[in-house]
Write an enzyme that holds these catalytic residues in place. Structure first.
Site, short mmCIF file in Angstrom:
data_model
loop_
_atom_site.label_atom_id
_atom_site.label_comp_id
_atom_site.label_asym_id
_atom_site.label_seq_id
_atom_site.Cartn_x
_atom_site.Cartn_y
_atom_site.Cartn_z
N VAL A 162 4.87 -1.20 3.08
CA VAL A 162 4.68 0.22 2.81
C VAL A 162 5.42 0.61 1.53
O VAL A 162 6.65 0.45 1.43
CB VAL A 162 5.19 1.07 3.99
N LYS A 163 4.65 1.10 0.56
CA LYS A 163 5.24 1.46 -0.73
C LYS A 163 5.62 2.94 -0.71
O LYS A 163 4.78 3.80 -0.40
CB LYS A 163 4.22 1.17 -1.83
N ILE A 164 6.87 3.21 -1.05
CA ILE A 164 7.41 4.57 -0.97
C ILE A 164 8.06 4.92 -2.31
O ILE A 164 8.87 4.14 -2.82
CB ILE A 164 8.52 4.64 0.13
N GLY A 212 0.86 -1.19 0.00
CA GLY A 212 0.00 0.00 0.00
C GLY A 212 0.89 1.23 0.00
O GLY A 212 1.83 1.31 0.80
#
Ligand code: G3P
Length: 219
Positions: A82-84, A56
């Site tokens: 966690v997509k960054i 996400g």
């Protein structure tokens, strides 16, 4: 190679997951927006359906905001990643999230130098966008091969997640390059099943059977 599905559509995920071919799911703000539903609720529903990592993406673009959103997303389910995005601010956020033991997927990667930065700060996954590289006349597959080679030579543990997979050929080439994962849109995944000779061959078998054996069945 692992297969992730690049969608937030629950019907698409269920259809492929029920076949046993889905190892995880990736999303981005465009993919979530396409479904028009609540971000948190959608991601939790996906996590409850698929037994694997679910990416996400944060919406903030500054380090502090990305860290805060990342910590929040990581609490939604143990499988959340966690997509960054790969920016200077993003790398700072991944460094902090890594220290907290939060899994990250560094996205919008278009070069081996960016991939080295993601690895340096302990990213769990790095996502090179192959199709979108080809869109702007870069050689996306060459970029992916470069990243796989550099990681292999350096013994880097960050997993290469080949993204923006437009056709089955992209997936095969990503496998050949040594990518750990390909994240595949539903439409591409459907195409992976199909070959005209498969249909012709099955048709031949059924015709031969009917001609010789009539309506005889196994059960
Ligand atoms: O995984 C990357 C993807 O979400 C964006 O790429 O090919 O859909 O433009 P694409």
């Amino acid at each position: 190679m692992k297969f992730f599905i690049d969608t937030a559509n629950l019907d698409e995920i269920r259809e492929m997951n029920d076949l046993g071919i889905v190892d995880g799911v990736t999303t981005n703000p465009s993919i979530i927006a396409r479904e028009g539903k609540d971000l948190k609720q959608t991601l939790i529903q996906i996590c409850e359906m698929v037994n694997g990592p679910v990416s996400g993406e944060v919406l903030a673009l500054d380090t502090e905001g990305m860290v805060k959103e990342g910590v929040e997303i990581s609490k939604w389910h143990p499988n959340m990643v966690v997509k960054i995005p790969l920016t200077q601010a993003g790398i700072g956020a991944v460094a902090q999230l890594s220290k907290m033991g939060i899994k990250t997927n560094v996205t919008t990667v278009y070069s081996a130098s960016q991939a080295l930065l993601a690895a340096k700060v302990g990213a769990t996954y790095v996502s090179p966008f192959v199709g979108r590289s080809d869109d702007v006349l870069m050689d996306g597959m060459r970029m992916l091969r470069d990243i796989c080679e550099v990681y292999r030579v350096q013994g880097i543990k960050t997993q290469v997640l080949a993204a923006s997979m437009r056709t089955p050929t992209y997936v095969v080439e990503a496998a050949r390059a040594g990518a750990d994962v390909a994240t595949i849109p539903y439409a591409t995944m459907k195409k992976m099943f199909w070959h005209p000779m498969t249909d012709v061959s099955i048709d031949d078998f059924m015709k031969d059977w009917k001609n010789a054996m009539g309506d005889a069945k196994i059960l």
